[in-house]
Enzyme design. Structure first.
Site, PDB file in Angstrom:
ATOM      1  N   THR A   1      81.981  59.053  39.609  1.00 59.12           N
ATOM      2  CA  THR A   1      83.372  58.492  38.469  1.00 59.12           C
ATOM      3  C   THR A   1      84.123  60.132  38.702  1.00 59.12           C
ATOM      4  O   THR A   1      83.607  61.045  37.612  1.00 59.12           O
ATOM      5  CB  THR A   1      82.528  57.935  37.714  1.00 59.12           C
TER       6      THR A   1
ATOM      7  N   CYS B   1      72.375  53.921  39.742  1.00 56.50           N
ATOM      8  CA  CYS B   1      73.957  53.611  40.571  1.00 56.50           C
ATOM      9  C   CYS B   1      74.782  52.137  39.292  1.00 56.50           C
ATOM     10  O   CYS B   1      75.810  52.445  39.915  1.00 56.50           O
ATOM     11  CB  CYS B   1      72.838  52.212  41.129  1.00 56.50           C
TER      12      CYS B   1
HETATM   13  C1  UDX Z   1      68.452  49.790  41.184  1.00 54.88           C
HETATM   14  C2  UDX Z   1      68.522  48.820  41.730  1.00 54.88           C
HETATM   15  O1  UDX Z   1      67.072  48.416  42.063  1.00 54.88           O
HETATM   16  C3  UDX Z   1      68.790  49.309  44.021  1.00 54.88           C
HETATM   17  O2  UDX Z   1      68.410  48.470  44.824  1.00 54.88           O
HETATM   18  C4  UDX Z   1      69.739  50.247  44.505  1.00 54.88           C
HETATM   19  O3  UDX Z   1      69.949  51.073  45.337  1.00 54.88           O
HETATM   20  C5  UDX Z   1      69.980  51.278  43.398  1.00 54.88           C
HETATM   21  O4  UDX Z   1      69.883  51.252  42.008  1.00 54.88           O
HETATM   22  P1  UDX Z   1      67.017  51.938  40.475  1.00 54.88           P
HETATM   23  O5  UDX Z   1      68.276  52.529  39.629  1.00 54.88           O
HETATM   24  O6  UDX Z   1      66.710  53.626  41.453  1.00 54.88           O
HETATM   25  O7  UDX Z   1      67.537  51.122  41.571  1.00 54.88           O
HETATM   26  O8  UDX Z   1      66.363  51.340  39.734  1.00 54.88           O
HETATM   27  P2  UDX Z   1      66.109  49.952  38.911  1.00 54.88           P
HETATM   28  O9  UDX Z   1      64.432  49.898  38.481  1.00 54.88           O
HETATM   29  O10 UDX Z   1      66.855  49.248  39.229  1.00 54.88           O
HETATM   30  O11 UDX Z   1      66.117  50.130  37.535  1.00 54.88           O
HETATM   31  C6  UDX Z   1      67.320  50.658  36.990  1.00 54.88           C
HETATM   32  C7  UDX Z   1      67.849  50.905  35.442  1.00 54.88           C
HETATM   33  O12 UDX Z   1      67.808  48.759  34.316  1.00 54.88           O
HETATM   34  C8  UDX Z   1      66.340  51.571  34.591  1.00 54.88           C
HETATM   35  O13 UDX Z   1      66.867  51.828  33.589  1.00 54.88           O
HETATM   36  C9  UDX Z   1      64.740  49.742  33.815  1.00 54.88           C
HETATM   37  O14 UDX Z   1      64.392  50.534  33.167  1.00 54.88           O
HETATM   38  C10 UDX Z   1      66.093  49.103  34.221  1.00 54.88           C
HETATM   39  N1  UDX Z   1      65.146  47.557  33.815  1.00 54.88           N
HETATM   40  C11 UDX Z   1      65.318  47.523  35.340  1.00 54.88           C
HETATM   41  C12 UDX Z   1      65.131  46.926  32.471  1.00 54.88           C
HETATM   42  O15 UDX Z   1      65.627  47.107  31.877  1.00 54.88           O
HETATM   43  N2  UDX Z   1      65.016  45.585  33.039  1.00 54.88           N
HETATM   44  C13 UDX Z   1      63.666  45.363  34.031  1.00 54.88           C
HETATM   45  O16 UDX Z   1      63.904  43.647  34.125  1.00 54.88           O
HETATM   46  C14 UDX Z   1      64.788  45.873  35.083  1.00 54.88           C
END
Ligand code: UDX
Ligand code: ADP
Length: 480
Positions: A90, A272
Site C-alpha cells: 500500500t 490480503c
Molecule cells: C485470504 C483468502 O481466504 C484467500 O482466498 C486469498 O487468496 C488470500 O486471503 P488468508 O489471508 O491466507 O487468505 O487467510 P484466511 O483463512 O482467509 O484468514 C484471514 C484472517 O481472517 C485470519 O486472520 C483469520 O484468523 C481470520 N478469520 C478467518 C476470522 O477471524 N474468522 C473466520 O471465521 C475466518
C-alpha cells in the site's frame, strides 16, 4: 517442453509453482527472486515459509522440473509463460497514500521482462493488483517490445495460508482473465491447459481481464465482510448476554448464508484482506463512487474497532492499567498453521498493551523473536517490501520478551491473551498455568478456543469474544 518462470518466490509464488511442477511433470518451472536469502532457503531443507505439506511437494520436484534461482533475467528470457508474483504494498506517500497499491515492483518486473525477452511470451498477473493494472503492464510491455508479442493474463490466486497445498490441489475454481481477441483467447487456452492437468475443466473459469482482477478484490472483500459482520455481532452479544457462537451457528445454517467464515475473533489479519479492501475503496473513490467506497471502508473500521475493543477489555478488567504487569501473549501469527505475521491482529493488540506500559512475554510456535521485534517496531505498511528493502536493524522493544514455551510465557504473568488459534493452546495444562500466575489470574481469549467452564472452575477470570461476560468484567466495563 513448456517453460514457466515465476518472478517472486513468496507465499504465493513458491507454493503455487511447486504444485504446478508436481502436477505437470512435462513443464519446467523456475521460481526466481531478487532476494538471495529467500532463494537460498528455497534450495535448502529449511524452506522460507511454513506451510503444511509444502516440504513434501518441493522435495519431490526440486532439481527435476522445479528450480529456485536468483538469475531472474536468464529464466525470464527462456520462459514461454511468466508469472509475476511480486510485492504490491500500500502506498505510504504521494497520491493515494494509505489506500492505493504501490506498483513499483510490478513495473520494474514488467520493464525487465520487456528488456530481456527475445521470444513471444504470456505474462500472468498472479499478485493481487488493482483493476486495470493489466492494461498498464500491457502498455509497458508493448511500448518496449522490440517486435515481440506479449499477451497479458490475470490469474488471481485464491489459496489461503495454512491450507495452501490443499487449496492448490483442489481449488474451488481457477480464474483466468484475458483479452477477448484471438491472441488473447489463445493465451488463455495455453494457461488453461496447464491447470487442466489436475483441475476439472468446469472449475476453470475464463473471463475478460478486468473481471478477473476485480473478482479477486471482491472475493477478499466479501470474506472479510463476513468476519467484520460477526465481529460486530460479538460486541452486541457481550452487551446483551447472547453467545456469538450460538448466533453464528444459527445464522450459518441458512444455506443461503452458509457456515464458513463466521468465527468471531480479535480481528482478521493477513497480507490480503485489508490491502485489497483499501484498494477497492481507492478504486471506488477514483471512479466517483464515494458511497460504495464508504461501505467497504466500514469493514476495516470494524476490524480496527475489534482490536482496540479487545485491548480495552484487557486493560479495563485489570483495574484500568497493565503498567508494569506481565502479560503473556499466546500466538502471534495472523492465523494457525502459518508463521506469517503480516497485518496480524497481534501487532495492534501488543502495541496497545505496550502503550499502557505492559510487559509482554510472547510465544508462538512458528514466529521468531527477530520477526516479532521487527513487527512491533516497523511502521504501518513497511512489511510489504522485499526483505532487503525493509529496515535493517530494528530497535528492539525492551518491554517484550519472546520465549519458546507457553508455560514460560505465562509464568508469573497477571494475564494471558490468546491471539492465534493454534491447536496446541487448546490442550495446555491450564491448571499448571494458573498455579504459576499472579492472582487474580486473567485469560482473554481472542479466538474462542478455550473451554470457559473448565477455566472458570480452575479459578481464572475469563473473557472470550462475544460470550456472556464474567461478573468481574460486567463490573469493569471497557469504554472503546
Ligand atoms: C485470504 C483468502 O481466504 C484467500 O482466498 C486469498 O487468496 C488470500 O486471503 P488468508 O489471508 O491466507 O487468505 O487467510 P484466511 O483463512 O482467509 O484468514 C484471514 C484472517 O481472517 C485470519 O486472520 C483469520 O484468523 C481470520 N478469520 C478467518 C476470522 O477471524 N474468522 C473466520 O471465521 C475466518
Ligand atoms: P506474496 O504473499 O504475494 O507471495 P511476498 O512478499 O511473500 O508476497 O513475495 C514477493 C516476492 O517478490 C519477494 O520475495 C520479493 O523479494 C520478490 N520480488 C519483488 N520484486 C521483485 C523483482 N523485481 N524481481 C524478482 N523478485 C522480486
Amino acid at each position: 517442453m513448456v517453460k514457466i518462470c515465476c518472478i517472486g518466490a513468496g507465499y504465493v509464488g513458491g507454493p503455487t509453482m511447486a504444485v504446478i511442477a508436481l502436477k505437470c511433470p512435462s513443464v519446467e518451472v523456475a521460481v526466481v527472486d531478487i532476494s538471495v536469502p529467500r532463494i537460498t532457503a528455497w534450495n535448502s531443507d529449511q524452506l522460507p515459509i511454513y506451510e503444511p505439506g509444502l516440504d513434501d511437494v518441493v522435495k519431490k520436484c526440486r532439481g527435476k522440473n522445479l528450480f529456485f534461482s536468483t538469475d531472474v533475467e536468464k529464466h525470464v528470457a527462456e520462459a514461454d509463460i511468466v508469472f509475476v508474483s511480486v510485492n504490491t504494498p500500500t502506498k505510504t506517500r504521494g497520491l493515494g497514500a494509505g489506500k492505493a497499491a504501490d506498483l513499483t515492483y510490478w513495473e520494474s518486473a514488467a520493464r525487465m521482462i520487456a528488456d530481456v525477452s527475445k521470444s513471444n511470451k504470456i505474462v500472468v498477473e498472479k499478485s493481487t493488483v488493482p483493476v486495470k493494472t493489466a492494461e498498464a503492464i500491457e502498455k509497458i510491455l508493448t511500448h518496449n517490445s522490440k517486435g515481440i508479442s506479449f499477451q497479458i493474463l490475470s490469474n488471481p490466486e485464491f489459496l489461503a495460508e495454512g491450507t495452501a497445498i490443499e487449496d492448490l490441489f483442489k481449488p474451488d475454481r481457477v480464474l483466468i482473465g484475458g483479452r477477448e481477441t484471438p491472441e488473447g483467447q489463445k493465451a488463455i487456452k495455453a494457461l488453461k491447459d496447464v491447470y487442466a492437468q489436475w483441475v476439472p475443466e468446469d472449475r476453470i473459469i475464463t473471463t475478460n481481464l478486468w473481471s478477473a482482477e476485480l473478482s479477486k478484490l471482491a472475493a477478499n472483500a466479501f470474506l472479510a465482510q463476513r468476519i467484520s459482520s460477526v465481529n460486530a455481532m460479538s460486541a452486541l452479544c457481550e452487551a446483551t448476554g447472547a453467545n456469538v457462537s450460538q448466533v453464528a451457528y444459527a445464522v450459518g445454517t441458512d444455506t443461503r448464508i452458509g457456515p464458513k467464515f463466521l468465527n468471531a475473533s480479535v480481528g482478521f489479519g493477513g497480507s490480503c484482506f485489508q490491502k485489497d479492501i483499501l484498494n477497492l475503496v481507492y478504486i471506488c473513490e477514483c471512479n466517483g463512487l464515494p458511497e460504495v467506497a464508504e461501505y467497504w471502508k466500514q469493514v476495516i473500521k470494524i476490524n480496527d474497532y475489534q482490536k482496540s475493543r479487545f485491548v480495552n477489555r484487557v486493560v479495563a478488567s485489570m483495574f484500568n492499567t497493565v503498567s508494569g504487569k506481565k502479560v503473556a501473549i499466546l500466538g502471534f501469527a495472523f492465523k494457525k498453521d502459518t508463521g506469517d505475521t503480516r497485518e496480524t491482529p497481534a501487532i495492534d493488540v501488543c502495541k496497545g498493551l505496550l502503550g499502557d506500559k505492559g510487559r509482554l512475554s510472547i510465544y508462538d510456535p512458528q514466529v521468531t523473536e527477530d520477526q516479532i521485534q521487527r513487527d512491533l517496531s516497523m511502521n504501518k505498511f513497511d512489511w510489504d517490501h522485499p526483505l532487503h528493502l525493509q529496515p535493517m536493524s530494528p530497535t528492539t522493544v525492551k518491554q517484550v520478551s519472546v520465549v519458546w514455551d507457553a508455560y514460560e510465557a505465562t509464568k508469573d504473568a497477571h494475564a494471558v491473551c490468546i491471539l492465534t488459534e493454534w491447536d496446541e493452546f487448546k490442550t495446555l495444562d491450564y491448571q499448571r498455568i494458573y498455579d504459576n500466575m499472579q492472582k487474580p489470574a486473567f485469560i482473554f481469549d481472542g479466538r474462542n478456543i478455550v473451554n470457559l467452564d473448565k477455566l472458570r472452575e480452575i479459578g481464572f477470570i475469563v473473557y472470550s469474544i462475544g460470550k456472556p461476560l464474567d461478573a468481574w468484567l460486567k463490573d469493569m466495563p471497557a469504554v472503546a
